[in-house]
Design a protein around this motif. Structure first.
Motif, PDB file in Angstrom:
ATOM      1  N   ILE A   1      -7.728 -10.652  -3.443  1.00  0.00           N
ATOM      2  CA  ILE A   1      -8.922 -10.167  -4.156  1.00  0.00           C
ATOM      3  C   ILE A   1      -9.650  -9.106  -3.354  1.00  0.00           C
ATOM      4  O   ILE A   1     -10.375  -8.299  -3.900  1.00  0.00           O
ATOM      5  N   SER A   2      -9.475  -9.118  -2.039  1.00  0.00           N
ATOM      6  CA  SER A   2     -10.043  -8.031  -1.227  1.00  0.00           C
ATOM      7  C   SER A   2      -9.324  -7.987   0.106  1.00  0.00           C
ATOM      8  O   SER A   2      -8.566  -8.895   0.452  1.00  0.00           O
ATOM      9  N   ARG A   3      -9.572  -6.904   0.824  1.00  0.00           N
ATOM     10  CA  ARG A   3      -8.934  -6.722   2.124  1.00  0.00           C
ATOM     11  C   ARG A   3      -9.995  -6.360   3.147  1.00  0.00           C
ATOM     12  O   ARG A   3     -10.985  -5.728   2.811  1.00  0.00           O
ATOM     13  N   VAL A   4      -9.755  -6.736   4.368  1.00  0.00           N
ATOM     14  CA  VAL A   4     -10.629  -6.323   5.468  1.00  0.00           C
ATOM     15  C   VAL A   4      -9.750  -5.616   6.488  1.00  0.00           C
ATOM     16  O   VAL A   4      -8.725  -6.160   6.913  1.00  0.00           O
ATOM     17  N   GLU A   5     -10.118  -4.391   6.821  1.00  0.00           N
ATOM     18  CA  GLU A   5      -9.350  -3.610   7.797  1.00  0.00           C
ATOM     19  C   GLU A   5      -9.342  -4.337   9.142  1.00  0.00           C
ATOM     20  O   GLU A   5     -10.311  -5.007   9.491  1.00  0.00           O
TER      21      GLU A   5
ATOM     22  N   GLN B   1       0.824  -1.211   0.000  1.00  0.00           N
ATOM     23  CA  GLN B   1       0.000   0.000   0.000  1.00  0.00           C
ATOM     24  C   GLN B   1       0.864   1.269   0.000  1.00  0.00           C
ATOM     25  O   GLN B   1       0.644   2.190   0.778  1.00  0.00           O
TER      26      GLN B   1
ATOM     27  N   HIS C   1      -8.213 -16.739   4.140  1.00  0.00           N
ATOM     28  CA  HIS C   1      -7.988 -15.445   4.785  1.00  0.00           C
ATOM     29  C   HIS C   1      -6.627 -15.455   5.455  1.00  0.00           C
ATOM     30  O   HIS C   1      -6.313 -16.367   6.209  1.00  0.00           O
TER      31      HIS C   1
ATOM     32  N   ALA D   1      -2.639  -5.794  -7.087  1.00  0.00           N
ATOM     33  CA  ALA D   1      -2.825  -6.548  -5.833  1.00  0.00           C
ATOM     34  C   ALA D   1      -1.652  -7.512  -5.675  1.00  0.00           C
ATOM     35  O   ALA D   1      -1.145  -8.043  -6.664  1.00  0.00           O
TER      36      ALA D   1
ATOM     37  N   TYR E   1      -8.034 -14.353  -0.332  1.00  0.00           N
ATOM     38  CA  TYR E   1      -7.625 -15.015  -1.567  1.00  0.00           C
ATOM     39  C   TYR E   1      -8.715 -16.008  -1.970  1.00  0.00           C
ATOM     40  O   TYR E   1      -9.374 -16.583  -1.115  1.00  0.00           O
ATOM     41  N   GLU E   2      -8.870 -16.212  -3.280  1.00  0.00           N
ATOM     42  CA  GLU E   2      -9.798 -17.242  -3.752  1.00  0.00           C
ATOM     43  C   GLU E   2      -9.068 -18.090  -4.786  1.00  0.00           C
ATOM     44  O   GLU E   2      -8.518 -17.542  -5.747  1.00  0.00           O
TER      45      GLU E   2
ATOM     46  N   GLU F   1      -6.075 -10.191   4.328  1.00  0.00           N
ATOM     47  CA  GLU F   1      -6.050 -10.339   2.869  1.00  0.00           C
ATOM     48  C   GLU F   1      -6.907 -11.559   2.519  1.00  0.00           C
ATOM     49  O   GLU F   1      -6.776 -12.603   3.143  1.00  0.00           O
TER      50      GLU F   1
END
Lengths: 324, 250
Positions: A189-193, A10, B157, A69, B167-168, B165
């Motif tokens: 593919i995504s992030r969670v704070e 980041q 996760h 990413a 992932y799939e 983060e």
């Protein structure tokens, strides 16, 4: 030439990377001088110039939208491509989770050995002599690292970062990698704070940590109160999480979190290696334990011999008295 | 789903490490052994996946005959099948990964997921799972603290200092597990009895090129310990507050 992997996330370079560069600079000088770096991402050119301050002479800049990413295997593909073109004598990463991962992919793709978390590296004609961490650093392994080039990561947590005496802007070499879909298959593919509940373990100036001696989940109430009074965070040992008294997120140790607060208060913790690895970075350690011979007590800076269920309430009363 | 979990026999160390005379290993004369903490969670995860999705679980280890103890421990937690890759001593990461890869390829069963610990508790090489994944052409996600399966894919996760983060990946895939993904069960008495009767598939792998050649182990010099005893029991409170004051914490 030595090729180094620059870890960033980041838009910020991992601070331990500078420790690794500090450590490797001398090695590069012995090997003929050139210290190259590889920067991988979608928008990372801005990070390149500052690397000159740490002795980097050239940066292989790999910028591509698909690398937006983090994708460990794609990063490794980039490293392997630069390796093939530039023929470094060694490829070095920093001993973090992420760089160890990327370097393991590099090792697997090239079928070369990898020495992770090295503390010392001595180049020799064929195999290099390395000292690496085992058991979270409580045991060292001396080993010969074979293969060409040498692949290794540097345990940089304790290294004092120094800038290079004659730092100048590095040469920028743009590289367009040849990445396949398979290289990019595993990617964030995504992030969670992170959940922010009070002060975090790694930021807290004081960590009040409990072990088997706390006795129960309820027993942690006094530790929580003390932590609140000192603007600190609560930690625990592995026994405690295994017993289900506290969540794993609070576990300090080799397989938990490593902390470095101003003061670590270890309450009823015996001090096995698993735990010591996580708290030895503290500036001061105060152990509260009924057993004066417990390793946590003998290794600590300060200790109170006694039952934490008596000592902590007395301490809190004394603090309250001071605060009036 | 058919799950393979790869584990390593490691000594349960106390507070002090003592080496054998040849400096090649920890003197474990007075120590017990266990799978590493990450791997114990990987075993638990394998058992839970099979309970939820059906299928079978298999535990594999590379190590001496004594490592049968850790395989039986896995069985006592609920793992179905056991494989021992029998060696005289600890192997470095490259030959370990080659032997595990060959053993997986030799199985009739085709595994949907391979679980490893994120790193071994003792050697900490951070690479065997990744090497096996490449050798088998599978994707690999490391450092997993939450894992869910749905219709041929997995959502994994990974916890980092900056949050989670996600992932799939399609199956089959390799996952390296971290402690905290679950709380491993304590084996039950019936579980232990059942584990004793399990047949162990034994394979004798060839080590070959080692890559990273261990010379010796060294116990680092202990940091000087000169603990100051502030006092005993509740009476030590004033001295403790004084210390907190000196450190600027109250």
């Amino acid at each position: 030439m030595i090729l180094t992997l620059i870890e960033h996330d980041q838009g910020v370079i991992d601070p331990q990377t500078f420790g690794m560069l500090t450590a490797v600079r001398g090695l590069a000088a012995e090997q003929g001088g050139a210290l190259h770096a590889i920067l991988i991402g979608a928008d990372v050119a801005g990070l390149a110039a500052g690397l000159g301050d740490y002795g980097v002479t050239a940066v292989h800049l790999i910028e591509q939208e698909s690398l937006d990413a983090y994708a460990p295997n794609a990063w490794a593909a980039c490293v392997v491509e630069v390796m093939a073109a530039e023929k470094p004598t060694a490829v070095v990463g920093v001993g973090t989770e992420r760089s160890n991962e990327v370097m393991a992919h590099v090792a697997a793709r090239t079928d070369l050995p990898l020495a992770a978390n090295c503390l010392a590296v001595q180049p020799e004609d064929d195999a290099w002599f390395v000292t690496r961490m085992r058991w979270g650093g409580t045991l060292h392994e001396e080993a010969r690292l074979h293969g060409e080039p040498k692949l290794l990561t540097i345990a940089a947590l304790g290294i004092e970062v120094e800038t290079a005496p004659s730092g100048s802007a590095p040469e920028i070499i743009a590289v367009i990698p040849d990445l396949t879909d398979a290289d990019l298959l595993v990617r964030v593919i995504s992030r969670v704070e992170p959940e922010r509940k009070g002060i975090s373990l790694t930021d807290a100036p004081v960590v009040v940590s409990g072990g088997r001696g706390v006795g129960s989940a309820e027993g942690f109430a006094v530790l929580e109160q003390l932590a609140a009074l000192l603007n600190g965070a609560v930690g625990c040992s592995r026994v405690v999480t295994n017993n289900g008294w506290r969540p794993h997120a609070e576990q300090i140790g080799q397989t938990g979190t490593r902390v470095a607060p101003e003061l670590y208060i270890a309450c009823g913790i015996s001090g096995a290696i698993q735990h010591w690895v996580g708290c030895k970075g503290a500036k001061q350690i105060l152990a509260i334990n009924t057993d004066a011979e417990a390793p946590m007590v003998t290794k600590a800076d300060y200790a109170v011999i006694g039952d934490l269920h008596e000592v902590i309430p007395a301490l809190m009363a004394e603090i309250e008295k001071l605060k009036g | 789903m058919d799950i393979l979990v790869c584990i390593k026999r490691v000594p349960v160390t106390g507070a002090k490490v003592v080496l054998t005379a040849d400096e090649q290993a920890i003197d474990a004369s007075y120590l017990s052994f266990a799978p590493g903490p990450h791997e114990e969670c990987a075993i638990e995860e394998a058992v839970q996946i099979v309970k939820k999705h059906g299928g079978s679980s298999t535990a594999l280890t590379l190590g001496p005959d004594a490592a049968v103890e850790q395989l039986r421990y896995a069985a006592s937690m609920g793992v179905d099948d056991l494989i021992l890759l029998e060696t005289d001593e600890e192997w470095p990461p490259m030959p370990t990964a080659r032997a595990i890869t060959a053993a997986i390829q030799a199985q009739e069963k085709k595994f949907d997921a391979l679980l490893f610990g994120n790193e071994s508790a003792d050697a900490g090489g951070y690479q065997v799972g990744i090497r096996v994944a490449h050798a088998l052409g599978m994707p690999v996600v490391t450092g997993i603290k939450k894992l869910e399966f749905e219709a041929g894919t997995a959502v994994a996760h990974r916890q980092t200092p900056a949050g989670w983060e996600i992932y799939e990946v399609p199956l089959p895939a390799v996952f390296t597990i971290k402690e905290g993904i679950n709380v491993p069960r304590y084996p039950s008495i019936p579980g232990k009895l059942k584990a004793k009767k399990k047949v162990i598939q034994r394979i004798a792998p060839e080590e070959g090129d080692v890559g990273l050649e261990k010379v010796r182990l060294v116990v680092p010099e202990a940091e000087a310990s000169d603990v100051t005893i502030l006092g005993h029991g509740a009476a030590a409170a004033p001295q403790m507050v004084e210390l907190l004051g000196e450190l600027g914490l109250v």
